[in-house]
Design a protein around this motif. Structure first.
Motif, PDB file in Angstrom:
ATOM      1  N   ASP A   1       0.802  -1.225   0.000  1.00 43.80           N
ATOM      2  CA  ASP A   1       0.000   0.000   0.000  1.00 43.80           C
ATOM      3  C   ASP A   1       0.839   1.282   0.000  1.00 43.80           C
ATOM      4  OD1 ASP A   1      -2.344  -1.476  -0.026  1.00 43.80           O
ATOM      5  OD2 ASP A   1      -2.263  -1.763   2.154  1.00 43.80           O
ATOM      6  N   ASN A   2       2.168   1.130  -0.010  1.00 51.88           N
ATOM      7  CA  ASN A   2       3.043   2.312  -0.013  1.00 51.88           C
ATOM      8  C   ASN A   2       3.842   2.462  -1.308  1.00 51.88           C
ATOM      9  OD1 ASN A   2       2.516   3.094   2.753  1.00 51.88           O
ATOM     10  ND2 ASN A   2       3.751   1.330   3.391  1.00 51.88           N
ATOM     11  N   ILE A   3       4.096   1.331  -1.972  1.00 51.49           N
ATOM     12  CA  ILE A   3       5.134   1.342  -3.005  1.00 51.49           C
ATOM     13  C   ILE A   3       4.764   2.180  -4.238  1.00 51.49           C
ATOM     14  CG2 ILE A   3       4.438  -0.838  -4.156  1.00 51.49           C
ATOM     15  CD1 ILE A   3       8.045   0.257  -3.369  1.00 51.49           C
TER      16      ILE A   3
ATOM     17  N   ALA B   1      12.246  -1.153 -12.372  1.00 51.73           N
ATOM     18  CA  ALA B   1      12.701  -2.539 -12.452  1.00 51.73           C
ATOM     19  C   ALA B   1      12.389  -3.238 -11.137  1.00 51.73           C
ATOM     20  CB  ALA B   1      14.195  -2.593 -12.748  1.00 51.73           C
ATOM     21  N   LEU B   2      12.252  -4.543 -11.222  1.00 50.06           N
ATOM     22  CA  LEU B   2      11.902  -5.340 -10.034  1.00 50.06           C
ATOM     23  C   LEU B   2      12.817  -6.546  -9.955  1.00 50.06           C
ATOM     24  CD1 LEU B   2       9.953  -6.319  -7.732  1.00 50.06           C
ATOM     25  CD2 LEU B   2       8.593  -7.396  -9.552  1.00 50.06           C
TER      26      LEU B   2
ATOM     27  N   THR C   1       3.283  -7.114  -3.008  1.00 51.89           N
ATOM     28  CA  THR C   1       4.031  -5.896  -3.369  1.00 51.89           C
ATOM     29  C   THR C   1       4.551  -5.985  -4.810  1.00 51.89           C
ATOM     30  OG1 THR C   1       4.733  -5.584  -1.072  1.00 51.89           O
ATOM     31  CG2 THR C   1       6.027  -4.461  -2.756  1.00 51.89           C
ATOM     32  N   ALA C   2       5.070  -7.154  -5.176  1.00 51.31           N
ATOM     33  CA  ALA C   2       5.672  -7.314  -6.516  1.00 51.31           C
ATOM     34  C   ALA C   2       4.632  -7.085  -7.617  1.00 51.31           C
ATOM     35  CB  ALA C   2       6.302  -8.697  -6.644  1.00 51.31           C
ATOM     36  N   GLU C   3       3.401  -7.509  -7.382  1.00 50.02           N
ATOM     37  CA  GLU C   3       2.350  -7.313  -8.398  1.00 50.02           C
ATOM     38  C   GLU C   3       2.115  -5.829  -8.657  1.00 50.02           C
ATOM     39  OE1 GLU C   3       1.251  -9.636 -10.244  1.00 50.02           O
ATOM     40  OE2 GLU C   3       2.509 -10.982  -9.046  1.00 50.02           O
ATOM     41  N   VAL C   4       2.123  -5.045  -7.578  1.00 54.24           N
ATOM     42  CA  VAL C   4       1.925  -3.598  -7.727  1.00 54.24           C
ATOM     43  C   VAL C   4       3.079  -3.015  -8.544  1.00 54.24           C
ATOM     44  CG1 VAL C   4       1.673  -1.407  -6.497  1.00 54.24           C
ATOM     45  CG2 VAL C   4       0.703  -3.491  -5.512  1.00 54.24           C
ATOM     46  N   VAL C   5       4.297  -3.457  -8.254  1.00 53.30           N
ATOM     47  CA  VAL C   5       5.469  -2.942  -8.981  1.00 53.30           C
ATOM     48  C   VAL C   5       5.393  -3.345 -10.449  1.00 53.30           C
ATOM     49  CG1 VAL C   5       7.990  -2.947  -9.106  1.00 53.30           C
ATOM     50  CG2 VAL C   5       6.865  -3.011  -6.872  1.00 53.30           C
ATOM     51  N   ARG C   6       4.962  -4.580 -10.712  1.00 46.91           N
ATOM     52  CA  ARG C   6       4.843  -5.028 -12.112  1.00 46.91           C
ATOM     53  C   ARG C   6       3.869  -4.145 -12.885  1.00 46.91           C
ATOM     54  NH1 ARG C   6       4.894 -10.474  -9.689  1.00 46.91           N
ATOM     55  NH2 ARG C   6       7.026 -11.222  -9.985  1.00 46.91           N
ATOM     56  N   SER C   7       2.774  -3.763 -12.250  1.00 42.77           N
ATOM     57  CA  SER C   7       1.815  -2.945 -13.009  1.00 42.77           C
ATOM     58  C   SER C   7       2.366  -1.534 -13.222  1.00 42.77           C
ATOM     59  CB  SER C   7       0.425  -2.945 -12.343  1.00 42.77           C
ATOM     60  OG  SER C   7       0.500  -2.288 -11.122  1.00 42.77           O
TER      61      SER C   7
END
Ligand SMILES: Nc1nc2c(ncn2[C@@H]2O[C@H](COP(=O)(O)OP(=O)(O)OP(=O)(O)O)[C@@H](O)[C@H]2O)c(=O)[nH]1
Ligand SMILES: [Mg+2]
Length: 264
Positions: free
Chosen positions: A32-34, A82-83, A62-68
Motif C-alpha cells: 500500500d506504499n510502493i 525494475a523489479l 508488493t511485486a504485483e503492484v510494482v509489475r503494473s
C-alpha cells in the motif's frame, strides 16, 4: 530481473550520456506504499532516474503492484521501474546491497539512492539528496533528522530519545560530520559504493558505511528532512522497549568497534 513481467537485459533509464540516478527500494510487505513512493520519486526527479525494487517475496503482493507500475512507466527504449524478487532470502542490508550491485553493474548508475518504503521518508526529498551531490559536491548525501530543519515526527519519545542518545554517542566517538548515523536515507556516488560495501544486518550498516566514508575521505553532506509516520502496512521493527534495546545494543557495539578500528 524483470521489467513489466518480462526478462530484463542490461539496459538503463537514460536516453543519453547524462548522469543516471537509480533508487533502490528494499521491500517486505509494502503493497500500500510502493506505488505512491515510486511515483513521488519519479515525478520529482532532477536527472534521468530509475527505480529498482528489491522485494523479498512479500506475501502481500508488493511485486504485483510494482509489475503494473513497470508496465506503465517502461517503454522499449527506456527502463524506469525494475523489479528483482529474491526467493528464500531476507534482510534489509543484503537487499540494499543486492540493489546497489544491480544499479552499478547492470544499469551503470552514477548515483545510487535508497530509503525505507513506508513513506516515512518523503519521496520528493530524494531530489534534494541528489542535488547535494550534483550541485554541492557531496560524495554521499544523508537525509538527517538531527540537524536544523530536520525532525522525527514518526516516532514516540522513547524511540526518539534512544536515537538521539545513540547518535550523540556516534558523534562523540566517530566525529560530527554526520549527526544522523542511523538515517537509512542515502544517496551516494558510484565510486563510494565501489569502495565500500554494506556490512551488518539492519540499521547498523548505515553507521558503519557513513563512518568509513568519512574516514576514507569522501565528502559527506547532511540534508535535513522530516521523518513522518507510516500510515499503511506494518513496521518491521518492534515498537516496544525491549526491541529498541536489542537494536540499540547492536548499534552501540558497531560504534564501539568502528572507534577501536580507528584507534589501531
Ligand atoms: N527486501 C527487504 N526489505 C525489508 C526487509 N525488512 C525490512 N525491509 C524494508 O526496510 C524498510 C524499513 O522497514 P520499516 O518497517 O520501515 O522499519 P523501520 O524503519 O526499521 O521501523 P520504523 O521506524 O517503525 O519505520 C522498509 O522499506 C521495509 O519494507 C527485508 O527483510 N527484506
Ligand atoms: Mg521505517
Amino acid at each position: 530481473m524483470e521489467r513489466g513481467g518480462q526478462a530484463l537485459g542490461p539496459t538503463d533509464g537514460r536516453g543519453d550520456a547524462m548522469t543516471l540516478v537509480c533508487t533502490v527500494l528494499p521491500t517486505f510487505n509494502e503493497r500500500d506504499n510502493i506505488a505512491a513512493l515510486i511515483e513521488g520519486i519519479l515525478t520529482n526527479a532532477v536527472a534521468p532516474h530509475m527505480i529498482l525494487v528489491v522485494d523479498d517475496s512479500s506475501p502481500d503482493g508488493t511485486a504485483e503492484v510494482v509489475r503494473s507500475l513497470a508496465a506503465r512507466y517502461n517503454s522499449a527504449d527506456q527502463l524506469r521501474v525494475a523489479l528483482y524478487v529474491r526467493i528464500g532470502q531476507k534482510g534489509l542490508t543484503s537487499a540494499i546491497q543486492c540493489g546497489i550491485d544491480f544499479a552499478l553493474e547492470t544499469f551503470g548508475a552514477d548515483i545510487v539512492t535508497w530509503m525505507d518504503c513506508d513513506l516515512s521518508m518523503p519521496p520528493a526529498d530524494v531530489a534534494r539528496l541528489v542535488r547535494a551531490i550534483l550541485e554541492e559536491g557531496a560524495d554521499i548525501a544523508v537525509g538527517s533528522r538531527w540537524v536544523k530543519g530536520g525532525a522525527d515526527a514518526a516516532h514516540g519519545w522513547m524511540a526518539r530519545t534512544l536515537s538521539r542518545i545513540i547518535n550523540s554517542f556516534a558523534v562523540l566517538l566517530l566525529g560530527g560530520v554526520v549527526h544522523d548515523y542511523t538515517s537509512g536515507f542515502i544517496a551516494a556516488r558510484a565510486p563510494v559504493l565501489r569502495t565500500l560495501r554494506l556490512r551488518g544486518d539492519y540499521g547498523e550498516y548505515c553507521i558503519d558505511l557513513l563512518a568509513r566514508a568519512v574516514r576514507v575521505g569522501f565528502v559527506v553532506k547532511e540534508v535535513p528532512y522530516i521523518c513522518v509516520p507510516r500510515t499503511a502496512g506494518e513496521s518491521k521493527t518492534g515498537a516496544n522497549l525491549w526491541d529498541y534495546l536489542v537494536k540499540g545494543r547492536k548499534y552501540v557495539a558497531t560504534i564501539w568497534n568502528l572507534w577501536e578500528e580507528r584507534r589501531t
